[in-house]
Write a protein that holds these residues in place. Structure first.
Motif, PDB file in Angstrom:
ATOM      1  N   UNK A   1      53.232 126.292  45.062  1.00 30.54           N
ATOM      2  CA  UNK A   1      53.568 125.945  43.681  1.00 30.54           C
ATOM      3  C   UNK A   1      52.323 125.466  42.943  1.00 30.54           C
ATOM      4  N   UNK A   2      51.521 124.642  43.588  1.00 31.31           N
ATOM      5  CA  UNK A   2      50.292 124.146  42.969  1.00 31.31           C
ATOM      6  C   UNK A   2      49.307 125.292  42.732  1.00 31.31           C
ATOM      7  N   UNK A   3      49.243 126.241  43.651  1.00 29.20           N
ATOM      8  CA  UNK A   3      48.335 127.380  43.501  1.00 29.20           C
ATOM      9  C   UNK A   3      48.758 128.257  42.326  1.00 29.20           C
ATOM     10  N   UNK A   4      50.040 128.449  42.146  1.00 28.96           N
ATOM     11  CA  UNK A   4      50.535 129.247  41.020  1.00 28.96           C
ATOM     12  C   UNK A   4      50.199 128.548  39.703  1.00 28.96           C
ATOM     13  N   UNK A   5      50.403 127.241  39.653  1.00 28.19           N
ATOM     14  CA  UNK A   5      50.071 126.486  38.437  1.00 28.19           C
ATOM     15  C   UNK A   5      48.569 126.562  38.154  1.00 28.19           C
ATOM     16  N   UNK A   6      47.756 126.462  39.184  1.00 24.94           N
ATOM     17  CA  UNK A   6      46.308 126.571  39.025  1.00 24.94           C
ATOM     18  C   UNK A   6      45.924 127.944  38.474  1.00 24.94           C
ATOM     19  N   UNK A   7      46.514 128.983  39.015  1.00 26.18           N
ATOM     20  CA  UNK A   7      46.211 130.344  38.551  1.00 26.18           C
ATOM     21  C   UNK A   7      46.575 130.508  37.077  1.00 26.18           C
ATOM     22  N   UNK A   8      47.674 129.934  36.669  1.00 25.77           N
ATOM     23  CA  UNK A   8      48.061 130.003  35.252  1.00 25.77           C
ATOM     24  C   UNK A   8      47.064 129.268  34.369  1.00 25.77           C
ATOM     25  N   UNK A   9      46.619 128.074  34.797  1.00 30.44           N
ATOM     26  CA  UNK A   9      45.620 127.311  34.028  1.00 30.44           C
ATOM     27  C   UNK A   9      44.304 128.087  33.954  1.00 30.44           C
ATOM     28  N   UNK A  10      43.926 128.691  35.067  1.00 30.58           N
ATOM     29  CA  UNK A  10      42.677 129.444  35.108  1.00 30.58           C
ATOM     30  C   UNK A  10      42.732 130.622  34.138  1.00 30.58           C
ATOM     31  N   UNK A  11      43.820 131.370  34.164  1.00 32.97           N
ATOM     32  CA  UNK A  11      43.947 132.520  33.258  1.00 32.97           C
ATOM     33  C   UNK A  11      43.956 132.075  31.799  1.00 32.97           C
ATOM     34  N   UNK A  12      44.637 130.980  31.511  1.00 37.51           N
ATOM     35  CA  UNK A  12      44.657 130.452  30.137  1.00 37.51           C
ATOM     36  C   UNK A  12      43.257 130.058  29.705  1.00 37.51           C
ATOM     37  N   UNK A  13      42.494 129.435  30.585  1.00 43.96           N
ATOM     38  CA  UNK A  13      41.122 129.015  30.265  1.00 43.96           C
ATOM     39  C   UNK A  13      40.193 130.179  30.051  1.00 43.96           C
ATOM     40  N   UNK A  14      40.383 131.235  30.795  1.00 47.58           N
ATOM     41  CA  UNK A  14      39.529 132.423  30.655  1.00 47.58           C
ATOM     42  C   UNK A  14      39.796 133.112  29.324  1.00 47.58           C
ATOM     43  N   UNK A  15      41.034 133.072  28.875  1.00 48.74           N
ATOM     44  CA  UNK A  15      41.416 133.744  27.622  1.00 48.74           C
ATOM     45  C   UNK A  15      40.917 132.999  26.387  1.00 48.74           C
ATOM     46  N   UNK A  16      40.489 131.747  26.547  1.00 49.83           N
ATOM     47  CA  UNK A  16      40.022 130.958  25.401  1.00 49.83           C
ATOM     48  C   UNK A  16      38.741 131.497  24.845  1.00 49.83           C
TER      49      UNK A  16
END
Length: 69
Positions: free
Chosen positions: A54-69
């Motif tokens: 669950x933590x890894x999935x949340x991390x992946x979502x944060x990472x993708x959001x940060x890359x899109x900025x």
């Protein structure tokens, strides 16, 4: 020892580490090293070994959001 490292200037970087007991300052040290080379750290996460899905999935979502900025 001087080791050739890839260029990361301006690149978004997502960092994670796994740990069994305590990650201590691992992420701060990794972030500092990459930021000193020009990287833009967009997400970090310390994932406890075993059961961190669950933590890894949340991390992946944060990472993708940060890359899109």
């Amino acid at each position: 020892m001087d080791v050739d490292q890839p260029r990361v200037g301006g690149m978004p970087v997502a960092l994670f580490c796994t740990y069994a007991v305590d990650p201590r300052s691992t992420l701060a040290q990794m972030s500092g090293a990459l930021e000193s080379r020009g990287a833009r750290v967009v997400a970090t996460s310390a994932l406890r070994q075993g059961g961190a899905t669950v933590a890894a999935i949340a991390f992946a979502r944060r990472a993708l959001a940060g890359i899109r900025e």
